[in-house]
Design a protein around this motif. Sequence first.
Motif, PDB file in Angstrom:
ATOM      1  N   VAL A   1       0.848  -1.189   0.000  1.00 12.31           N
ATOM      2  CA  VAL A   1       0.000   0.000   0.000  1.00 12.31           C
ATOM      3  C   VAL A   1       0.885   1.241   0.000  1.00 12.31           C
ATOM      4  O   VAL A   1       1.838   1.349   0.760  1.00 12.31           O
ATOM      5  CB  VAL A   1      -0.958   0.033   1.214  1.00 12.31           C
ATOM      6  CG1 VAL A   1      -2.057  -1.005   1.046  1.00 12.31           C
ATOM      7  CG2 VAL A   1      -0.225  -0.180   2.528  1.00 12.31           C
ATOM      8  N   SER A   2       0.572   2.164  -0.890  1.00 14.58           N
ATOM      9  CA  SER A   2       1.268   3.447  -0.944  1.00 14.58           C
ATOM     10  C   SER A   2       0.871   4.255   0.289  1.00 14.58           C
ATOM     11  O   SER A   2      -0.309   4.369   0.616  1.00 14.58           O
ATOM     12  CB  SER A   2       0.884   4.190  -2.225  1.00 14.58           C
ATOM     13  OG  SER A   2       1.570   5.416  -2.324  1.00 14.58           O
TER      14      SER A   2
ATOM     15  N   GLY B   1      -4.235   3.321  -1.622  1.00 13.39           N
ATOM     16  CA  GLY B   1      -3.133   2.372  -1.505  1.00 13.39           C
ATOM     17  C   GLY B   1      -2.520   1.961  -2.830  1.00 13.39           C
ATOM     18  O   GLY B   1      -1.372   1.537  -2.887  1.00 13.39           O
TER      19      GLY B   1
ATOM     20  N   PHE C   1      -6.552   2.025   3.971  1.00 10.63           N
ATOM     21  CA  PHE C   1      -6.118   2.185   2.583  1.00 10.63           C
ATOM     22  C   PHE C   1      -7.166   1.589   1.647  1.00 10.63           C
ATOM     23  O   PHE C   1      -7.713   0.516   1.900  1.00 10.63           O
ATOM     24  CB  PHE C   1      -4.782   1.489   2.331  1.00 10.63           C
ATOM     25  CG  PHE C   1      -3.651   2.009   3.164  1.00 10.63           C
ATOM     26  CD1 PHE C   1      -2.841   3.038   2.689  1.00 10.63           C
ATOM     27  CD2 PHE C   1      -3.394   1.478   4.414  1.00 10.63           C
ATOM     28  CE1 PHE C   1      -1.796   3.524   3.458  1.00 10.63           C
ATOM     29  CE2 PHE C   1      -2.346   1.961   5.185  1.00 10.63           C
ATOM     30  CZ  PHE C   1      -1.544   2.985   4.705  1.00 10.63           C
TER      31      PHE C   1
ATOM     32  N   PHE D   1      -4.570  -1.442  -3.543  1.00  8.10           N
ATOM     33  CA  PHE D   1      -3.176  -1.759  -3.236  1.00  8.10           C
ATOM     34  C   PHE D   1      -2.331  -1.781  -4.502  1.00  8.10           C
ATOM     35  O   PHE D   1      -2.852  -1.751  -5.615  1.00  8.10           O
ATOM     36  CB  PHE D   1      -3.082  -3.113  -2.510  1.00  8.10           C
ATOM     37  CG  PHE D   1      -3.865  -4.225  -3.168  1.00  8.10           C
ATOM     38  CD1 PHE D   1      -3.351  -4.919  -4.249  1.00  8.10           C
ATOM     39  CD2 PHE D   1      -5.129  -4.567  -2.697  1.00  8.10           C
ATOM     40  CE1 PHE D   1      -4.071  -5.939  -4.857  1.00  8.10           C
ATOM     41  CE2 PHE D   1      -5.863  -5.584  -3.306  1.00  8.10           C
ATOM     42  CZ  PHE D   1      -5.331  -6.269  -4.384  1.00  8.10           C
TER      43      PHE D   1
END
Length: 222
Positions: free
Chosen positions: A82-83, A113, A166, A169
């Motif tokens: 996830v960002s 994410g 989030f 992904f």
Amino acid sequence: MPVRKDTSVGRAPPMRRGVRCLLVLLIPGCTALKSTDIKTVVPVRRAEAGRVVLAPKEEYNHFLRRAAVLIVEHTANGSLGVSLDSPTLLTIGEAAAGLLEENALAENRLFMGGEYGGDSATMIHACADVAGARRLGESGLFLGGLADAAKRVKMGANAPEDFKFFFNFCKWAPGLLDSQIADGQWTALTGVPREAVLDQDPFADRGKLWRTLGRAAKRNRV
């Protein structure tokens, strides 16, 4: 689900920057880590669950550009992550109506994410006592356990900001992420502070965490 398509933020005028600095001090879950504050981050040769990977400078995919990605799964079947610093305009309660009714968790900001997952949501935290959560390697972080987390927040055992949500992904095919790390494209890090991962600044500047961790890794390189 409606999401904010472009979370990048340009250079703000002086008044806005000043207001943002004040908000960072006042909003729970907001931190202002500097690379010089981070002594534990070091680059490593491969990804693992619980480690953070940094996108290459030349990455132009919108979801991965200047991204710091927490790896939540890294197996022979591929990698998921996830960002960390792409807040959306929505709270988790707004995005998933009815899921967290009458619970303070519903007011938590939802972060983008990545681009995969359909309409999936992921919850990350550092609470070892949450039932149903899965440990992410040796990072001290956990994934999941929403039902128990909601109960604990309602009872006052945990604060809402202990949990970060989030939407969707990032995804890599089997072996691809390790190959990109070995080629020097992506950078894998260990020792990323949990407060950096769990920071819930709704005004987060896209790429700031990427720069901060990258500089810390260079400074701490063995």
